[in-house]
Design a protein around this motif. Structure first.
Motif, PDB file in Angstrom:
ATOM      1  N   ASP A  82      -3.429  12.457 -21.385  1.00 36.51           N
ATOM      2  CA  ASP A  82      -3.650  12.798 -19.980  1.00 36.51           C
ATOM      3  C   ASP A  82      -2.448  13.494 -19.342  1.00 36.51           C
ATOM      4  O   ASP A  82      -2.483  13.867 -18.182  1.00 36.51           O
ATOM      5  N   HIS A  83      -1.393  13.632 -20.154  1.00 31.64           N
ATOM      6  CA  HIS A  83      -0.150  14.112 -19.568  1.00 31.64           C
ATOM      7  C   HIS A  83      -0.298  15.476 -18.883  1.00 31.64           C
ATOM      8  O   HIS A  83       0.106  15.667 -17.727  1.00 31.64           O
ATOM      9  N   GLY A  84      -0.940  16.424 -19.596  1.00 26.34           N
ATOM     10  CA  GLY A  84      -1.110  17.765 -19.021  1.00 26.34           C
ATOM     11  C   GLY A  84      -1.956  17.738 -17.768  1.00 26.34           C
ATOM     12  O   GLY A  84      -1.636  18.404 -16.761  1.00 26.34           O
ATOM     13  N   THR A  85      -3.019  16.966 -17.808  1.00 24.87           N
ATOM     14  CA  THR A  85      -3.909  16.878 -16.650  1.00 24.87           C
ATOM     15  C   THR A  85      -3.163  16.336 -15.437  1.00 24.87           C
ATOM     16  O   THR A  85      -3.294  16.817 -14.319  1.00 24.87           O
ATOM     17  N   LEU A  86      -2.374  15.306 -15.732  1.00 24.97           N
ATOM     18  CA  LEU A  86      -1.636  14.687 -14.626  1.00 24.97           C
ATOM     19  C   LEU A  86      -0.634  15.656 -14.010  1.00 24.97           C
ATOM     20  O   LEU A  86      -0.454  15.701 -12.800  1.00 24.97           O
ATOM     21  N   LEU A  87      -0.007  16.453 -14.866  1.00 24.37           N
ATOM     22  CA  LEU A  87       0.948  17.421 -14.334  1.00 24.37           C
ATOM     23  C   LEU A  87       0.250  18.447 -13.447  1.00 24.37           C
ATOM     24  O   LEU A  87       0.749  18.846 -12.403  1.00 24.37           O
ATOM     25  N   HIS A  88      -0.935  18.838 -13.901  1.00 20.94           N
ATOM     26  CA  HIS A  88      -1.693  19.789 -13.080  1.00 20.94           C
ATOM     27  C   HIS A  88      -2.080  19.159 -11.751  1.00 20.94           C
ATOM     28  O   HIS A  88      -2.037  19.798 -10.704  1.00 20.94           O
ATOM     29  N   ASP A  89      -2.480  17.907 -11.844  1.00 24.56           N
ATOM     30  CA  ASP A  89      -2.833  17.212 -10.603  1.00 24.56           C
ATOM     31  C   ASP A  89      -1.619  17.128  -9.678  1.00 24.56           C
ATOM     32  O   ASP A  89      -1.713  17.299  -8.461  1.00 24.56           O
ATOM     33  N   GLU A  90      -0.478  16.850 -10.338  1.00 22.92           N
ATOM     34  CA  GLU A  90       0.750  16.735  -9.556  1.00 22.92           C
ATOM     35  C   GLU A  90       1.079  18.066  -8.880  1.00 22.92           C
ATOM     36  O   GLU A  90       1.453  18.134  -7.705  1.00 22.92           O
ATOM     37  N   GLN A  91       0.873  19.136  -9.644  1.00 23.18           N
ATOM     38  CA  GLN A  91       1.128  20.469  -9.085  1.00 23.18           C
ATOM     39  C   GLN A  91       0.183  20.748  -7.913  1.00 23.18           C
ATOM     40  O   GLN A  91       0.588  21.267  -6.873  1.00 23.18           O
ATOM     41  N   ALA A  92      -1.078  20.360  -8.110  1.00 22.19           N
ATOM     42  CA  ALA A  92      -2.055  20.596  -7.051  1.00 22.19           C
ATOM     43  C   ALA A  92      -1.686  19.825  -5.793  1.00 22.19           C
ATOM     44  O   ALA A  92      -1.811  20.328  -4.669  1.00 22.19           O
ATOM     45  N   ALA A  93      -1.231  18.604  -6.005  1.00 23.01           N
ATOM     46  CA  ALA A  93      -0.848  17.789  -4.855  1.00 23.01           C
ATOM     47  C   ALA A  93       0.327  18.419  -4.113  1.00 23.01           C
ATOM     48  O   ALA A  93       0.368  18.464  -2.883  1.00 23.01           O
ATOM     49  N   ALA A  94       1.287  18.908  -4.918  1.00 26.29           N
ATOM     50  CA  ALA A  94       2.449  19.538  -4.288  1.00 26.29           C
ATOM     51  C   ALA A  94       2.038  20.784  -3.511  1.00 26.29           C
ATOM     52  O   ALA A  94       2.525  21.046  -2.407  1.00 26.29           O
ATOM     53  N   LEU A  95       1.120  21.553  -4.111  1.00 32.61           N
ATOM     54  CA  LEU A  95       0.659  22.761  -3.421  1.00 32.61           C
ATOM     55  C   LEU A  95      -0.092  22.409  -2.144  1.00 32.61           C
ATOM     56  O   LEU A  95       0.055  23.083  -1.120  1.00 32.61           O
TER      57      LEU A  95
END
Lengths: 173, 624
Positions: free
Chosen positions: B56-69
């Protein structure tokens, strides 16, 4: 509605051939101006009518600085006694109507000042000045990219991804 | 104003990590989350990966990026709210967009002017304001692709539409072109207030259908180079005020949709020479337009006008049929006989009409008297009510005669001329135009007694008048302009200035009219040069001979002769407040003249031979 305060008779020179008004800016500067000059402002005209009804002398408090107010007075003084075609885009004849030469020079100010002037003109209901300012701002952003427009007027992209990809965003011709 | 963006993925991610804590922590959105000073919450994000599996690591990073955006967008929203431009009320912002849109449409003549739509991409508020102003979307420039057209129509809501066809523009996008105008004809013509079709090259059948549909709110239609259906607008356009049909093969003179017309401009094709309408059709149609204020008929005057006037010298005026009570401006272009015929059937209102007349003829030696006479009949007297007159006759050369309101162009501060005369002769070679007769005749029609502004530009004269400066002799000037006692401004250009100077020099201040002077001292042929003129209202005098070389040195003499007159008038306390503009003037003369006139402008020739202006400011000059 503006705040109207009673003033001392000595503050407002009146009784002359040309009536004088006392305008008070948000930074508490008192500016005396002839009524004729400000007659282009529908707001002021309405206020003056109100004064006549109460037969009292008043100062008109305005929610913008003396710097802005002086600019507006300068505009009104320049066009004192002139009839100006109202700059309503719907009423204006077809064809480009550039900002008048004098207006262009008059409105050669920084962005924030221009925005303050148009806001003050809107408040004072000076249609021709609103029109000139609106044209000047439109000229500032005409032909610019979205990013350039943002930079010019100090705004940021706050669209969500969904909004950025909405059908309207494709309507760019 | 701007709402905070929600962040579904942000919430999803938090829920996955610690659903119980999220509910109790009550994090409303990303912005609040990031702007909260509670660092324990921020640390929650940092620890998320610890609880995540490797997959899930990649997905979580994307989610994290989305949250930051999302958080960034939220901050951007707050920045926008604080921006000075955001303090403008929506109506002002919409006004700015309206100017942008309006000018954009004008600037992009060969492309639909929709570049202004980019304002909807700047930020959420701008988009909100632009989409909320239906008038912005009511100006439709075609062709548009289907999607855009639908968007425009939808966003314009119930605002009246202004529809324009941009000729010759092809979209580069792969989008399907809209089957305009059939589609719109069936759905939206009832909403069209302004229609402008310029050389339509699209669906002709659809356009024909469009133009045959009733147009209940249509106020203005401009159509260029198109066939017009006989049953234009289904015979029903009760609000149609302005109609312009140009380069057309036909005009539906009998249509019932023209009863409210205020301004009508009909121009038949020059190249294709379509058949002319009948006299009865034209007059009947015009008669049904009681509100007509401006009428322009170009190349569409009935031929029968001309044939009915074979002998113009002995014509008998017919009773007028067309009597437009509100007519203010009339523009006619056709053969001289056709124009004469039109005047025979017309009665002009006393309030005055601006007339622009262009006569086309190959008969160079035509006698213009019948034309002037027909004008007089139409006016009801020999003193026409024309406030402005513009006459052009075309053959191999152009002859132009204009009269206009000087106040239209600013004019002199000292005067408010009511009638102006602009006489321009553009001839490259001698030919048979009888310029002098024409000038005199039209002066009569104009009632020159009220002439206030005269501008004459004559470069060359027909040979039969002896060449350059013999056609307009001082006597001719005197005859033509003698009655014009209200002249305020005179400007003479070209070689005419050579003959006009003596007229001024011989001006006497005795106050007698030219006719009175004639009666007292009938001028013999030998005595023509003593004819006197006096323009008591004269305030501005300009003389610019075209050929600069002709000025040296003789013209100075005329000015020297003018000088005694000015001096005498000054001594009598009656010196006119004349502003003098001359093509050349010696320094000595300039020094003498300056105190006598309000303003002295001396136009000099520069080294390259071009006209240069050396203006003497008259502020210091002494008023006469």
């Amino acid at each position: 509605m503006p705040t109207i305060v009673s003033v001392d008779d000595s503050t407002v020179p009146g009784e002359g051939s040309s009536r004088l008004l006392l305008l008070v800016s948000s930074d508490n500067k008192h500016i005396v101006v002839e009524e004729d000059i400000m007659s282009r402002s529908r707001f002021i005209s309405k206020q003056v009518e109100g004064f006549e009804a109460t037969s009292q002398r008043h100062a008109i408090l305005l929610p913008f600085s003396s710097f802005v107010l002086n600019k507006v007075i300068e505009y009104c003084s320049h066009y004192r006694g002139y009839y100006l075609l109202e700059d309503d885009p719907d009423a204006a004849p077809p064809g480009r109507s550039p900002v008048r030469e004098w207006d262009q020079e008059f409105l050669d100010v920084d962005r924030n000042m221009l925005l303050r002037i148009i806001k003050a003109a809107h408040y004072l209901e000076i249609k021709s000045l609103v029109g000139s300012c609106a044209r000047a701002i439109a000229d500032m952003i005409r032909g610019k990219t979205t990013e350039e427009m943002r930079e010019i007027l100090g705004v940021e992209n706050d669209f969500t991804p969904e909004e950025e990809h909405s059908p309207s965003s494709k309507c760019t011709g | 104003m701007t709402g905070q963006p929600t962040s579904q993925c942000f919430h999803r991610r938090i829920c996955r990590v610690a659903p119980a804590r999220l509910v109790t922590a009550s994090v409303p959105n990303a912005f609040d989350f990031f702007s909260n000073t509670d660092h324990s919450q921020l640390s929650l994000i940092g620890n998320i990966t610890l609880y995540s599996s490797k997959n899930d690591h990649g997905t979580l990073l994307h989610d994290e990026q989305a949250a930051a955006l999302d958080a960034l967008r939220s901050i951007n929203g707050r920045i926008n709210m604080a921006a000075p431009v955001s303090r403008l009320p929506p109506e002002l912002l919409a006004r700015i967009f309206a100017y942008y849109a309006k000018d954009d449409m004008i600037w992009r003549k060969k492309k639909p002017g929709i570049g202004w739509i980019s304002v909807t991409h700047v930020c959420r508020r701008w988009r909100h304001v632009a989409l909320g102003d239906s008038r912005l979307w009511s100006h439709i420039f075609l062709p548009l692709n289907t999607m855009l057209l639908e968007e425009f129509i939808s966003r314009s809501k119930v605002s009246p539409l202004s529809v324009s066809w941009i000729s010759g523009y092809t979209y580069s996008t792969p989008w399907r072109p809209n089957p305009w105008p059939t589609e719109l004809a069936l759905t939206s013509l009832v909403r069209v207030e302004r229609l402008h079709f310029d050389n339509f090259d699209g669906d002709a059948e659809g356009l024909y259908s469009l133009l045959s549909s009733p147009a209940p709110i249509l106020e203005e239609a401009q159509i260029l180079g198109l066939s017009i259906p006989k049953n234009v607008f289904g015979g029903s356009a009760p609000n149609l005020r302005h109609l312009s049909i140009r380069e057309s093969m036909h005009f539906p003179w009998g249509s019932g949709a023209l009863s409210s017309i205020v301004s009508l401009n009909i121009e038949y094709s020059l190249d294709l020479r379509p058949p002319r309408p009948s006299q009865a059709d034209v007059m009947k149609a015009l008669h049904k337009m009681p509100f007509l204020e401006q009428l322009s008929l170009i190349r569409c005057l009935p031929k029968s006008f001309a044939t009915a006037l074979a002998d113009t010298d002995t014509f008998i005026p017919e009773p007028p049929i067309f009597a437009p009570a509100r007519l203010q401006k009339l523009t006619l272009s056709g053969e001289v006989q056709e124009c004469i015929g039109f005047f025979h059937h017309t009665s002009f209102p006393d309030s005055g009409v601006r007339l622009d007349l262009t006569c086309i003829t190959l008969d160079h030696a035509i006698n213009f008297q019948p034309l002037v006479r027909s004008l007089s009949v139409a006016c009801g007297s020999t003193s026409g009510p024309f406030t402005c007159f513009n006459f052009e006759a075309h053959s191999r050369r152009t002859f132009k005669f204009q009269a206009k309101r000087a106040s239209d162009e600013g004019g002199d501060d000292d005067a408010e001329p009511s009638v102006a005369l602009n006489f321009v002769w553009r001839a490259s070679a001698s030919d048979g135009w009888n310029a002098v007769d024409l000038m005199q005749a039209v002066c009569l029609a104009l009632s020159v007694t009220h002439l206030t502004d005269l501008e004459v530009d004559i470069d060359e004269f027909p040979e039969e008048y002896g060449g350059d400066d013999q056609a307009f002799t001082p006597a001719v000037w005197a005859n033509a302009l003698g009655p014009a006692k209200e002249l305020v401004r005179i400007a003479i250009y070209g070689s005419a200035a050579h003959s006009f100077c003596p007229v001024l020099l011989l001006t006497t201040p005795d106050g007698h009219s030219w006719q009175e002077r004639e009666a007292m001292e009938p001028a013999s042929d030998d005595d023509q040069d003593t004819t006197t003129l006096f323009f008591p209202q004269l305030r501005w005098l300009s003389m610019f001979p075209t050929d600069w070389m002709h000025l040296y040195p003789g013209e100075d003499l005329h000015l020297y002769e003018f000088l005694p007159l000015l001096l005498r008038l000054r001594d009598e306390g009656r010196a006119p407040r004349v502003s003098l503009e001359v093509a050349t003037c010696s320094q000595a003369l300039e020094d003498v003249l300056k105190p006598l006139v309000v303003k002295l402008n001396v136009i000099t020739e520069d080294e390259d031979g071009d006209d240069g202006v050396d203006s003497e400011d008259g502020d210091d000059a002494v008023e006469g």
